[in-house]
Design a protein around this motif. Structure first.
Motif, PDB file in Angstrom:
ATOM      1  N   ILE A  49       0.848  -1.201   0.000  1.00 20.93           N
ATOM      2  CA  ILE A  49       0.000   0.000   0.000  1.00 20.93           C
ATOM      3  C   ILE A  49       0.881   1.248   0.000  1.00 20.93           C
ATOM      4  O   ILE A  49       0.612   2.221  -0.713  1.00 20.93           O
ATOM      5  N   TRP A  50       1.935   1.212   0.823  1.00 22.26           N
ATOM      6  CA  TRP A  50       2.896   2.337   0.843  1.00 22.26           C
ATOM      7  C   TRP A  50       3.428   2.612  -0.561  1.00 22.26           C
ATOM      8  O   TRP A  50       3.491   3.758  -1.002  1.00 22.26           O
ATOM      9  N   ASN A  56       1.680   9.045  -5.856  1.00 22.56           N
ATOM     10  CA  ASN A  56       0.540   9.939  -6.093  1.00 22.56           C
ATOM     11  C   ASN A  56      -0.069  10.564  -4.832  1.00 22.56           C
ATOM     12  O   ASN A  56      -0.920  11.440  -4.949  1.00 22.56           O
ATOM     13  N   ASP A  57       0.336  10.125  -3.648  1.00 23.83           N
ATOM     14  CA  ASP A  57      -0.206  10.737  -2.425  1.00 23.83           C
ATOM     15  C   ASP A  57       0.799  10.492  -1.295  1.00 23.83           C
ATOM     16  O   ASP A  57       0.711   9.498  -0.568  1.00 23.83           O
ATOM     17  N   THR A  58       1.730  11.427  -1.130  1.00 24.50           N
ATOM     18  CA  THR A  58       2.809  11.214  -0.159  1.00 24.50           C
ATOM     19  C   THR A  58       2.295  11.184   1.281  1.00 24.50           C
ATOM     20  O   THR A  58       2.872  10.508   2.132  1.00 24.50           O
ATOM     21  N   ASP A  59       1.201  11.897   1.573  1.00 28.61           N
ATOM     22  CA  ASP A  59       0.651  11.881   2.931  1.00 28.61           C
ATOM     23  C   ASP A  59       0.160  10.483   3.295  1.00 28.61           C
ATOM     24  O   ASP A  59       0.438   9.969   4.389  1.00 28.61           O
ATOM     25  N   LYS A  60      -0.591   9.872   2.384  1.00 27.56           N
ATOM     26  CA  LYS A  60      -1.081   8.514   2.631  1.00 27.56           C
ATOM     27  C   LYS A  60       0.076   7.518   2.664  1.00 27.56           C
ATOM     28  O   LYS A  60       0.093   6.569   3.454  1.00 27.56           O
ATOM     29  N   SER A  61       1.041   7.743   1.784  1.00 22.10           N
ATOM     30  CA  SER A  61       2.208   6.862   1.759  1.00 22.10           C
ATOM     31  C   SER A  61       2.931   6.902   3.100  1.00 22.10           C
ATOM     32  O   SER A  61       3.337   5.868   3.643  1.00 22.10           O
ATOM     33  N   MET A  62       3.095   8.111   3.665  1.00 29.23           N
ATOM     34  CA  MET A  62       3.747   8.258   4.966  1.00 29.23           C
ATOM     35  C   MET A  62       2.929   7.573   6.067  1.00 29.23           C
ATOM     36  O   MET A  62       3.488   6.962   6.993  1.00 29.23           O
ATOM     37  N   ALA A  65       3.778   3.928   5.811  1.00 26.89           N
ATOM     38  CA  ALA A  65       5.163   3.701   6.239  1.00 26.89           C
ATOM     39  C   ALA A  65       5.236   3.690   7.760  1.00 26.89           C
ATOM     40  O   ALA A  65       5.937   2.860   8.366  1.00 26.89           O
ATOM     41  N   ASN A  66       4.483   4.602   8.407  1.00 25.19           N
ATOM     42  CA  ASN A  66       4.452   4.659   9.876  1.00 25.19           C
ATOM     43  C   ASN A  66       3.781   3.420  10.462  1.00 25.19           C
ATOM     44  O   ASN A  66       4.181   2.927  11.528  1.00 25.19           O
ATOM     45  N   GLN A  67       2.773   2.911   9.756  1.00 24.98           N
ATOM     46  CA  GLN A  67       2.122   1.678  10.221  1.00 24.98           C
ATOM     47  C   GLN A  67       3.094   0.501  10.171  1.00 24.98           C
ATOM     48  O   GLN A  67       3.105  -0.342  11.078  1.00 24.98           O
ATOM     49  N   VAL A  68       3.895   0.437   9.101  1.00 25.16           N
ATOM     50  CA  VAL A  68       4.918  -0.608   9.006  1.00 25.16           C
ATOM     51  C   VAL A  68       5.881  -0.498  10.187  1.00 25.16           C
ATOM     52  O   VAL A  68       6.237  -1.496  10.834  1.00 25.16           O
ATOM     53  N   LEU A  69       6.297   0.721  10.495  1.00 23.14           N
ATOM     54  CA  LEU A  69       7.252   0.977  11.568  1.00 23.14           C
ATOM     55  C   LEU A  69       6.656   0.589  12.931  1.00 23.14           C
ATOM     56  O   LEU A  69       7.298  -0.125  13.729  1.00 23.14           O
ATOM     57  N   ARG A  88      10.043   5.684   4.981  1.00 23.20           N
ATOM     58  CA  ARG A  88       9.911   7.098   5.349  1.00 23.20           C
ATOM     59  C   ARG A  88      10.982   7.932   4.627  1.00 23.20           C
ATOM     60  O   ARG A  88      10.702   9.022   4.112  1.00 23.20           O
ATOM     61  N   GLY A  89      12.193   7.383   4.555  1.00 18.38           N
ATOM     62  CA  GLY A  89      13.281   8.075   3.858  1.00 18.38           C
ATOM     63  C   GLY A  89      12.970   8.282   2.393  1.00 18.38           C
ATOM     64  O   GLY A  89      13.260   9.355   1.820  1.00 18.38           O
ATOM     65  N   ALA A  90      12.359   7.266   1.754  1.00 20.49           N
ATOM     66  CA  ALA A  90      12.021   7.384   0.332  1.00 20.49           C
ATOM     67  C   ALA A  90      11.027   8.516   0.082  1.00 20.49           C
ATOM     68  O   ALA A  90      11.110   9.239  -0.911  1.00 20.49           O
ATOM     69  N   ILE A  91      10.084   8.680   1.004  1.00 17.56           N
ATOM     70  CA  ILE A  91       9.092   9.758   0.865  1.00 17.56           C
ATOM     71  C   ILE A  91       9.762  11.124   1.008  1.00 17.56           C
ATOM     72  O   ILE A  91       9.553  12.028   0.196  1.00 17.56           O
ATOM     73  N   TYR A  92      10.590  11.275   2.053  1.00 15.69           N
ATOM     74  CA  TYR A  92      11.287  12.546   2.254  1.00 15.69           C
ATOM     75  C   TYR A  92      12.195  12.865   1.063  1.00 15.69           C
ATOM     76  O   TYR A  92      12.309  14.024   0.651  1.00 15.69           O
ATOM     77  N   SER A  93      12.830  11.838   0.518  1.00 15.20           N
ATOM     78  CA  SER A  93      13.706  12.047  -0.638  1.00 15.20           C
ATOM     79  C   SER A  93      12.907  12.552  -1.837  1.00 15.20           C
ATOM     80  O   SER A  93      13.332  13.451  -2.558  1.00 15.20           O
ATOM     81  N   GLN A  94      11.725  11.956  -2.030  1.00 13.84           N
ATOM     82  CA  GLN A  94      10.868  12.375  -3.145  1.00 13.84           C
ATOM     83  C   GLN A  94      10.404  13.819  -2.966  1.00 13.84           C
ATOM     84  O   GLN A  94      10.183  14.534  -3.955  1.00 13.84           O
TER      85      GLN A  94
END
Length: 626
Positions: A49-50, A56-62, A65-69, A88-94
């Motif tokens: 899902i991440w 297309n939606d970094t907020d949802k992706s984050m 990612a937090n749920q995985v963590l 989380r790093g991949a999202i911040y990088s994007q």
């Protein structure tokens, strides 16, 4: 004109992740995530899902990612914990929040390393390397990419190794280390070709073409661009296809200018950019289209296209594209003799380049401002910008000279490491052979088993101790040598830069000052005083002696070798040979010695004759063998 960092940033900005699963129904995944119990299978669903939302939606992706963590913390699942930080790093990088992304990637690396998760370590270090590359922190990028390379070699993962060499090539190209960039680009293309990864091979060819373009190897660049284009077409890799068309346009815009070929290719790039609705690609493509019109002296259409491209760059707030377009417009108005407009756009570019720390852009701004003020007869401002331009040129040239030395040093260290690895492999092979012989003896002489084993153990222990002792001594000596040679090369580069640039600057400044003779009276006294000072500043014998001292230390008493081999060689000829060995151009040597380039060509011919070289032998290559 765009530079390679912009191209490669977007060409290779996808994080280093691979997922074997495919999915088309996000609703099904969301349902599974809600209904499944808290275990590692649920973590894998959250990961997918991440990945879906990442583009297309970094907020949802984050959120996922937090749920995985969080779930991995609850389950005390080390791999999931590391992956959570990685995601989380991949999202911040994007989002180009590189300080945060680097922090997350490093956390994941420490977790993977602490739990001996070798494959996952590679994911972390490769992403750290890419992050540093995007921030122009090239030394750090090379460091982490080298960790990735070693790990992949140990794992035998050739596919990812190809991507690592591709990134290496990109880093070295941006640093101006063209030979290293070419070597890594070719290695990357070769690996992808062997593995049957056609898109990877095409990307390797594309980067190799960029290197040849930078080296002005026109035919080689064309060959590799045309090698990559059919593959990008076949696999609908439209972004890299558009970049390849842009690359061809840049080549055709160079001498000899081929307007028709340039237009055909840039129109294809523009069409692809519009189809993909990629504003950044569109602004760079339009910029190249404007360059074609400018080179064709169609200034009206060039201005229209530049302004259109600038409007897009302003809309997306692309500072890099904006400074290039502002400077292109400055040059355009300079050609149209609209000097106030030229000054206006160049000043805007200068402020932007200062804020972005783009030295080449600052230098170009000073050059346009000098020319525009000179045409307006604003001599005081013209001289001011000329001095600033020369100062900035000195700085840029100094960095380029340093890059040449650094690249040679890097090549030397790389070759030394490769030789050390080969030696180590040979020593290990020898050791293994000794063990095999020992085992054979053990089988043949069962009665002497205990003594044979003891002897074998002592041999191995002694051999390893000798290897360790020799390695430590060698490393200490190499470190001392490296520090000494780095210092000497730095001083030599500084002296070379001083000699090359000094007379060029003084002659040009003197020429401009002489124009002041016809200016108002207030310049007369100042003119005489400055001209006298300039004459005193001519490159002196002391400059040459200082240069020769450093040169001899770095190049093993090169002048003494020449005198020993060729007793009748003059001091002037030794000086010319030294400059040739430093790979200075005829123009640079002429500027240093304050003579015309034709005079240097004649001197080179006479030197070649004195050294007894035939027509086929290259003089510079021969001098580099001494």
């Amino acid at each position: 004109m765009k530079n390679i960092s912009q191209i490669l940033f977007f060409a290779f900005s996808i994080p280093f992740f691979t997922f074997s699963q495919s999915f088309t129904n996000i609703d099904s995944l969301l349902s599974d995530a809600k209904s499944s119990r808290a275990d590692t299978n649920k973590i894998r669903t959250l990961e997918r899902i991440w990945k879906y939302y990442l583009d297309n939606d970094t907020d949802k992706s984050m959120e996922y990612a937090n749920q995985v963590l969080n779930l991995s913390k609850e389950l005390k699942y080390a791999k999931g914990l590391g992956l959570g930080h990685l995601y989380r790093g991949a999202i911040y990088s994007q989002l180009s929040e590189f300080e945060k992304s680097s922090n997350e990637f490093k956390k994941s690396f420490e977790i993977f390393k602490g739990n001996d998760l070798k494959k996952e370590e590679v994911l972390a270090t490769s992403n750290i390397a890419r992050d540093y590359f995007f921030q122009s922190k090239y030394d750090s990028a090379v460091y982490y990419n080298s960790i990735t390379e070693k790990a992949l070699i140990a794992l035998g993962d050739s596919l990812k190794l190809g991507s690592t060499y591709l990134l290496n090539s990109s880093i070295y190209l941006e640093q101006g280390y063209f030979q290293l960039s070419l070597k890594n680009g070719l290695k990357s293309a070769e690996i992808f070709k062997k593995l049957g990864d056609e898109v990877g091979y095409a990307k390797g060819c594309y980067v190799v073409a960029c290197v040849h373009e930078s080296l002005n190897n026109r035919n080689e660049a064309l060959k590799y661009y045309y090698e990559s284009i059919p593959i990008f077409k076949q696999y609908n890799s439209n972004y890299t296809l558009a970049l390849a068309y842009e690359g061809l346009t840049i080549l055709y815009n160079k001498e000899p200018f081929q307007k028709d070929s340039a237009e055909v290719n840039i129109k294809k790039a523009i069409a692809l950019a519009e189809e993909m609705k990629d504003s950044i690609l569109l602004t760079t493509s339009l910029n190249e289209f404007g360059n074609i019109k400018f080179l064709s002296k169609d200034f009206e259409n060039a201005e229209r296209i530049y302004q259109k491209s600038l409007a897009i760059a302003n809309e997306i707030n692309s500072g890099f594209s904006k400074q290039i377009l502002l400077l292109d417009l400055g040059e355009l108005y300079l050609q149209k003799k609209e000097f106030n407009q030229a000054i206006n756009y160049s000043m805007q570019a200068l402020r932007l380049c200062d804020s972005l720390e783009i030295e080449v852009g600052v230098n170009r701004s000073f050059e346009i401002l000098y020319q525009a003020n000179k045409e307006k007869n604003n001599l005081v401002d013209a001289i001011k910008y000329l001095e600033l331009q020369k100062e900035k040129s000195d700085s840029i040239y100094g960095k380029e000279t340093k890059n040449r030395v650094n690249e040679l040093q890097t090549i030397y260290e790389t070759e030394k490491k490769e030789a050390a690895l080969a030696l180590q492999e040979k020593e290990i092979q020898t050791l293994n052979q000794e063990v095999e012989i020992s085992n054979l003896r053990k089988g043949l002489y069962a009665g002497g088993m205990a003594s044979a084993l003891a002897l074998s153990g002592l041999l191995i222990f002694g051999f390893r101790q000798r290897m360790k002792k020799n390695r430590i001594a060698r490393e200490k000596q190499e470190e001392i040598y490296k520090q000494e040679i780095a210092h000497k090369k730095k001083e030599l580069a500084s002296q070379t830069l001083h000699l090359v640039q000094k007379n060029t600057f003084l002659e040009e400044l003197k020429e401009n000052l002489e124009n002041l003779k016809s200016s108002p009276d207030k310049f007369k006294m100042e003119f005489r005083r400055i001209v006298m000072l300039l004459k005193k500043e001519k490159a002196s014998d002391k400059d040459w002696e200082t240069f020769k001292t450093y040169f001899s230390e770095v190049h093993n008493d090169f002048d003494q070798k020449l005198k020993t081999l060729y007793g009748d060689i003059s001091e002037k000829e030794i000086r010319l040979a030294a400059f040739l060995r430093m790979n200075l151009t005829t123009k640079e040597i002429a500027a240093t010695l304050n003579v015309l380039p034709d005079s240097i060509l004649k001197s080179k011919y006479r030197l070649k004759k004195k050294l007894g070289l035939n027509k086929e032998t290259d003089l510079t290559s021969f001098l580099n063998t001494l």
